[in-house]
Design an enzyme around this catalytic site. Structure first.
Site, PDB file in Angstrom:
ATOM      1  N   ARG A 237       0.859  -1.176   0.000  1.00 59.42           N
ATOM      2  CA  ARG A 237       0.000   0.000   0.000  1.00 59.42           C
ATOM      3  C   ARG A 237       0.894   1.224   0.000  1.00 59.42           C
ATOM      4  NH1 ARG A 237      -3.471  -2.842  -1.519  1.00 59.42           N
ATOM      5  NH2 ARG A 237      -5.589  -3.130  -0.677  1.00 59.42           N
ATOM      6  N   GLU A 266      -4.046   7.934  -4.550  1.00 59.00           N
ATOM      7  CA  GLU A 266      -4.395   7.250  -5.803  1.00 59.00           C
ATOM      8  C   GLU A 266      -5.803   7.652  -6.229  1.00 59.00           C
ATOM      9  OE1 GLU A 266      -3.878   3.029  -5.484  1.00 59.00           O
ATOM     10  OE2 GLU A 266      -1.845   3.178  -4.708  1.00 59.00           O
ATOM     11  N   HIS A 284      -1.120   0.905 -10.033  1.00 61.40           N
ATOM     12  CA  HIS A 284      -1.760  -0.056  -9.121  1.00 61.40           C
ATOM     13  C   HIS A 284      -2.422  -1.201  -9.908  1.00 61.40           C
ATOM     14  CE1 HIS A 284      -3.749  -0.507  -4.894  1.00 61.40           C
ATOM     15  NE2 HIS A 284      -3.376  -1.672  -5.402  1.00 61.40           N
TER      16      HIS A 284
END
Length: 324
Positions: A237, A266, A284
């Site tokens: 993360r 994000e 991601h």
């Protein structure tokens, strides 16, 4: 009477059709106006929620009086206020295991790309800069035989370690909350404290869940412990890494490079990271293959269906709320 399921992110028409066999299904539609407004309007009627990528907790779910289960199409569940779920007796499920190998593939792709400067030299070549044999200034670093440090030796960490050990003859170091004796026997992995691992590893791969304990686990102090030739890989993360500290370390040459799939914010539209040739930046995509995303959706569907039909879900994050 059928229970109601509300999707809080995009779901495929196939999943919606499957859910409709047992439940009333509400899928917000952008053509019908504000998606958040549609979600909030439907929330009081929902017995189950399914989706990914939305923060859900006390503030967002106060009107969800009928809610029994949230089925997340993800492994991580830091978007959900677990204490509130437990307080309300709301089940939370996730989709572990099915993305292990795909995410490990992506971690190793980042490792290889960072070491051999793949993204940087791809852009250089396409820009018409390849006019003679490359010089030492464009050389990368070997991967085979180098020491791979895994921070968080869960299923994904172990899959990355196997790729490194069996595929590239890499010695494996790991840190975490517990010893993994079976992995020590399988591949000679050696346990280290985090500080020791950072100091000894040529590649450091972060595979820990986000928590208060792991937020900014890697910051200025930790980066300074790493070899100047080392490369940091983060597929966990974003907030596990102090991003400004990492940017400074990359700019100053404290470490050689970084391969990143996750960020503190994000989606990320602008960042100093994008200006750094020694940072490989991906959007991601750890689980973003057709096969894995389908497997995750199938698992989330099965978890939701079990919970709403009175059966214990396979992947129950908070088993203490189970009333069966």
């Amino acid at each position: 009477m059928k229970k109601t399921v509300l999707a809080f992110s995009r779901v495929s028409p196939e999943m919606a059709e499957r859910l409709q066999q047992d439940f009333n299904v509400i899928v917000p539609n952008p053509k019908l106006g504000d998606m958040n407004a549609q979600f909030n309007d439907a929330l009081p009627h929902a017995h189950g929620l399914i989706g990914a990528g939305r923060t859900l907790g006390r503030e967002q779910l106060h009107s969800a009086a009928k809610l029994e289960v949230v089925s997340s199409i993800s492994v991580g569940y830091d978007n959900y206020e677990l204490g509130y779920f437990n307080e309300r007796g709301i089940m939370l499920t996730n989709t572990p295991d099915v993305l292990t190998e795909s995410t490990a593939d992506l971690a190793f792709a980042l490792l290889m790309s960072s070491a051999r400067r793949v993204a940087e030299l791809d852009a250089w070549t396409k820009a018409g800069q390849w006019k003679r044999t490359v010089e030492a200034s464009h050389f990368g670093t070997d991967v085979h035989g180098k020491t791979l440090g895994i921070v968080g030796m869960g299923n994904i960490g172990a899959a990355i370690a196997r790729r490194g050990h069996f595929g590239f003859n890499m010695p494996i170091l790991y840190s975490g909350n517990s010893r993994k004796t079976s992995l020590e026997q399988e591949m000679g992995a050696q346990y280290r404290s985090l500080d020791q691992l950072l100091a000894e590893s040529d590649f450091v791969c972060l595979v820990v869940p986000l928590s208060e304990k792991t937020k900014h686990l890697i910051s200025t102090r930790e980066l300074a412990l790493m070899k100047s030739s080392a490369i940091l890989i983060n597929i966990s993360r974003g907030p596990v890494v102090d991003e400004p500290a990492l940017i400074e370390a990359l700019q100053q040459g404290t470490i050689r490079g970084a391969g990143l799939d996750v960020y503190e914010k994000e989606p990320l539209a602008e960042s100093p990271l994008f200006q750094l040739s020694n940072a490989v930046t991906l959007p991601h995509i750890g689980s973003a293959t057709h096969e894995t995303r389908q497997a995750m959706a199938d698992r989330a569907y099965a978890n939701l269906r079990s919970a709403l039909l009175g059966e214990r879900p396979q992947d129950l994050v908070n088993p203490q709320v189970w009333k069966g």
